[in-house]
Design a protein around this motif. Structure first.
Motif, PDB file in Angstrom:
ATOM      1  N   ALA A 279       0.824  -1.206   0.000  1.00 55.62           N
ATOM      2  CA  ALA A 279       0.000   0.000   0.000  1.00 55.62           C
ATOM      3  C   ALA A 279       0.860   1.259   0.000  1.00 55.62           C
ATOM      4  CB  ALA A 279      -0.929  -0.013   1.218  1.00 55.62           C
ATOM      5  N   ALA A 280       1.941   1.266   0.802  1.00 54.86           N
ATOM      6  CA  ALA A 280       2.807   2.448   0.868  1.00 54.86           C
ATOM      7  C   ALA A 280       3.465   2.723  -0.479  1.00 54.86           C
ATOM      8  CB  ALA A 280       3.868   2.257   1.954  1.00 54.86           C
ATOM      9  N   SER A 304      -2.316   7.488   8.220  1.00 56.52           N
ATOM     10  CA  SER A 304      -1.206   8.418   7.999  1.00 56.52           C
ATOM     11  C   SER A 304       0.064   7.719   7.525  1.00 56.52           C
ATOM     12  CB  SER A 304      -0.916   9.196   9.285  1.00 56.52           C
ATOM     13  OG  SER A 304      -0.588   8.309  10.343  1.00 56.52           O
ATOM     14  N   ASP A 305       0.221   6.433   7.866  1.00 52.75           N
ATOM     15  CA  ASP A 305       1.403   5.709   7.390  1.00 52.75           C
ATOM     16  C   ASP A 305       1.133   4.961   6.081  1.00 52.75           C
ATOM     17  OD1 ASP A 305      -0.252   3.710   8.290  1.00 52.75           O
ATOM     18  OD2 ASP A 305       1.259   2.720   9.543  1.00 52.75           O
ATOM     19  N   ILE A 333     -16.346   4.942   2.605  1.00 52.08           N
ATOM     20  CA  ILE A 333     -14.989   5.476   2.614  1.00 52.08           C
ATOM     21  C   ILE A 333     -14.689   6.203   3.922  1.00 52.08           C
ATOM     22  CG2 ILE A 333     -15.451   7.751   1.611  1.00 52.08           C
ATOM     23  CD1 ILE A 333     -13.036   7.273  -0.251  1.00 52.08           C
ATOM     24  N   GLY A 334     -15.753   6.625   4.614  1.00 54.37           N
ATOM     25  CA  GLY A 334     -15.570   7.347   5.862  1.00 54.37           C
ATOM     26  C   GLY A 334     -15.309   6.460   7.063  1.00 54.37           C
ATOM     27  N   ASN A 335     -15.328   5.140   6.872  1.00 50.62           N
ATOM     28  CA  ASN A 335     -15.077   4.227   7.997  1.00 50.62           C
ATOM     29  C   ASN A 335     -13.616   4.176   8.396  1.00 50.62           C
ATOM     30  OD1 ASN A 335     -17.758   3.641   7.983  1.00 50.62           O
ATOM     31  ND2 ASN A 335     -17.557   1.523   7.284  1.00 50.62           N
ATOM     32  N   MET A 336     -12.728   4.731   7.552  1.00 50.93           N
ATOM     33  CA  MET A 336     -11.294   4.745   7.827  1.00 50.93           C
ATOM     34  C   MET A 336     -10.763   6.141   7.544  1.00 50.93           C
ATOM     35  SD  MET A 336     -10.395   1.158   5.904  1.00 50.93           S
ATOM     36  CE  MET A 336     -11.557   1.592   4.593  1.00 50.93           C
ATOM     37  N   PRO A 337      -9.622   6.492   8.121  1.00 52.04           N
ATOM     38  CA  PRO A 337      -9.070   7.844   7.888  1.00 52.04           C
ATOM     39  C   PRO A 337      -8.496   7.993   6.478  1.00 52.04           C
ATOM     40  CG  PRO A 337      -7.620   6.574   9.345  1.00 52.04           C
ATOM     41  CD  PRO A 337      -8.862   5.760   9.157  1.00 52.04           C
ATOM     42  N   PHE A 338      -9.271   8.599   5.600  1.00 52.53           N
ATOM     43  CA  PHE A 338      -8.875   8.820   4.207  1.00 52.53           C
ATOM     44  C   PHE A 338      -7.680   9.776   4.144  1.00 52.53           C
ATOM     45  CE2 PHE A 338      -9.135  11.743   0.575  1.00 52.53           C
ATOM     46  CZ  PHE A 338      -9.120  10.870  -0.499  1.00 52.53           C
ATOM     47  N   GLN A 339      -6.718   9.436   3.270  1.00 52.91           N
ATOM     48  CA  GLN A 339      -5.560  10.317   3.062  1.00 52.91           C
ATOM     49  C   GLN A 339      -5.605  10.962   1.677  1.00 52.91           C
ATOM     50  OE1 GLN A 339      -3.260  10.725   5.737  1.00 52.91           O
ATOM     51  NE2 GLN A 339      -4.983   9.653   6.663  1.00 52.91           N
ATOM     52  N   PHE A 340      -5.690  10.149   0.646  1.00 52.87           N
ATOM     53  CA  PHE A 340      -5.773  10.668  -0.722  1.00 52.87           C
ATOM     54  C   PHE A 340      -6.036   9.513  -1.679  1.00 52.87           C
ATOM     55  CE2 PHE A 340      -1.296  10.160   0.518  1.00 52.87           C
ATOM     56  CZ  PHE A 340      -0.869   9.183  -0.378  1.00 52.87           C
ATOM     57  N   GLY A 341      -6.393   9.853  -2.898  1.00 52.80           N
ATOM     58  CA  GLY A 341      -6.548   8.855  -3.939  1.00 52.80           C
ATOM     59  C   GLY A 341      -5.314   8.826  -4.828  1.00 52.80           C
ATOM     60  N   VAL A 342      -5.175   7.764  -5.605  1.00 53.17           N
ATOM     61  CA  VAL A 342      -4.073   7.622  -6.554  1.00 53.17           C
ATOM     62  C   VAL A 342      -4.645   7.142  -7.884  1.00 53.17           C
ATOM     63  CG1 VAL A 342      -1.925   6.417  -7.113  1.00 53.17           C
ATOM     64  CG2 VAL A 342      -2.383   7.102  -4.757  1.00 53.17           C
ATOM     65  N   ARG A 343      -4.304   7.823  -8.939  1.00 55.38           N
ATOM     66  CA  ARG A 343      -4.787   7.424 -10.263  1.00 55.38           C
ATOM     67  C   ARG A 343      -3.667   6.776 -11.051  1.00 55.38           C
ATOM     68  NH1 ARG A 343      -8.514  11.661 -12.505  1.00 55.38           N
ATOM     69  NH2 ARG A 343      -9.814  10.579 -10.964  1.00 55.38           N
ATOM     70  N   ILE A 344      -3.925   5.559 -11.531  1.00 54.69           N
ATOM     71  CA  ILE A 344      -2.918   4.809 -12.278  1.00 54.69           C
ATOM     72  C   ILE A 344      -3.308   4.723 -13.755  1.00 54.69           C
ATOM     73  CG2 ILE A 344      -1.839   2.537 -12.521  1.00 54.69           C
ATOM     74  CD1 ILE A 344      -2.055   2.244  -9.522  1.00 54.69           C
TER      75      ILE A 344
END
Length: 344
Positions: A279-280, A304-305, A333-344
């Protein structure tokens, strides 16, 4: 991904190393492996038990992602180390050939009236010392000078490749140690979570199981509509949808069980694209997006990590492999701390 088979040289120079640092890392790994999981505090209620278990599952997932990263690095290092060892063997063979050719020059000179003093030194019991002195001798023929220069260059290359192989093998040993540590850490966290569950009454365990089953049932249906981010994102998301209901499993990447990044990397492989395993790593594989910019098939990074990832499914939902004991499913999506999306 293509695989490359290394050629097998006629003879192989074995390069082995275990530095003091690597030995110390192995000792620390053994200590970690033998350490028993800390006994969890007894929960005061089902709610408390679920909170403790979820926290431990999160810690286990963090360790799992680090294990997956170390495992990918290990595979790469094994390939690189093997290539370097092959290069060392070939260069040694080349060096031996050059030495043989200079010996031939010496034999020829002997037959025609004597051996040059520089070649007498080469044929001594310590030919390597000759390499350091030979260029200073000004009585060598042009043919000898060229051969000696090639020999010096070959030895310099061999020394460099041996040093590189030694460093790579040291890194390989350290990575193996890291792999063992992360595996032990993840399994200890899962054991602690199980110990908490085992401490509950049968009725309390049944309540937690019912809650988990209800969560899985409530997220079986996909969101309606939504514009895909791209053709390959749509293909990857469609592949992930076929895995709804498959179990979460530690460090698995399909085809029948998954951890979070195992699901996303597997799905993208079905779309013909190879993305990083963890994931990182996936978090830095494309441009970052705000929540309002998300489209179906974009990756969504949590915590955050950046240890958790899923697919944006549209309508404020994410499709992911959540945690031990759960199944691949849709979730808010609000059940976890969202950081950002990534487009591939």
């Amino acid at each position: 991904m293509a695989s490359h088979r290394r050629p097998k040289p006629a003879s192989r120079t074995r390069v082995t190393v275990l530095t003091a640092a690597a030995a110390a890392a192995v000792a620390l790994s053994a200590q970690a492996a033998n350490a028993a999981p800390a006994k969890p505090s007894k929960p005061t209620s089902v709610k408390d038990a679920k909170a403790q278990v979820d926290a431990l599952y999160t810690q286990a997932e963090q360790a799992t992602e680090k294990y997956d990263a170390a495992n990918e690095k290990l595979k790469s290092l094994q390939t690189e180390a093997g290539t370097l060892q092959d290069q060392v063997a070939k260069q040694q063979q080349h060096l031996n050939t050059l030495r043989d050719s200079i010996g031939t020059i010496a034999a020829s000179q002997y037959r025609t009236g004597g051996i040059d003093p520089s070649l007498q030194l080469f044929l001594s019991s310590n030919p390597d010392s000759y390499l350091d002195q030979a260029t200073a001798l000004d009585q060598i023929s042009s043919l000898q000078t060229s051969a000696l220069q090639q020999l010096q260059d070959a030895k310099r290359t061999l020394d460099q490749e041996r040093a590189e192989a030694t460093a790579k093998l040291t890194e390989l040993q350290a990575t193996k140690t890291e792999l063992g540590n992360r595996k032990t850490e993840a399994k200890n966290k899962l054991a602690q979570a199980q110990a908490i569950l085992n401490s509950l009454t049968a009725a309390q365990r049944a309540q937690i199981a019912d809650d988990a089953a209800r969560a899985n049932r409530s997220t079986e249906r996909p969101p309606m509509g939504g514009t895909p981010a791209s053709g390959h994102a749509a293909a990857a998301y469609a592949a992930a949808q076929t895995k709804v209901g498959d179990p979460y499993a530690w460090s698995e990447d399909g085809p029948n069980s998954f951890d979070c990044s195992g699901l996303t990397s597997w799905a993208y492989r079905q779309a013909g694209i190879t993305i990083p395993r963890t994931a990182a790593q996936q978090a830095n594989y494309g441009p970052h997006l705000s929540m309002s910019q998300l489209k179906v098939g974009d990756l969504v990074i949590f915590y955050s990590d950046h240890h958790h990832v899923g697919f944006y499914a549209g309508d404020g939902k994410v499709l992911h492999a959540p945690k031990p004991g759960a199944f691949v499913r849709y979730e808010s999506i609000g059940n976890m701390p969202f950081q950002f999306g990534v487009r591939i």
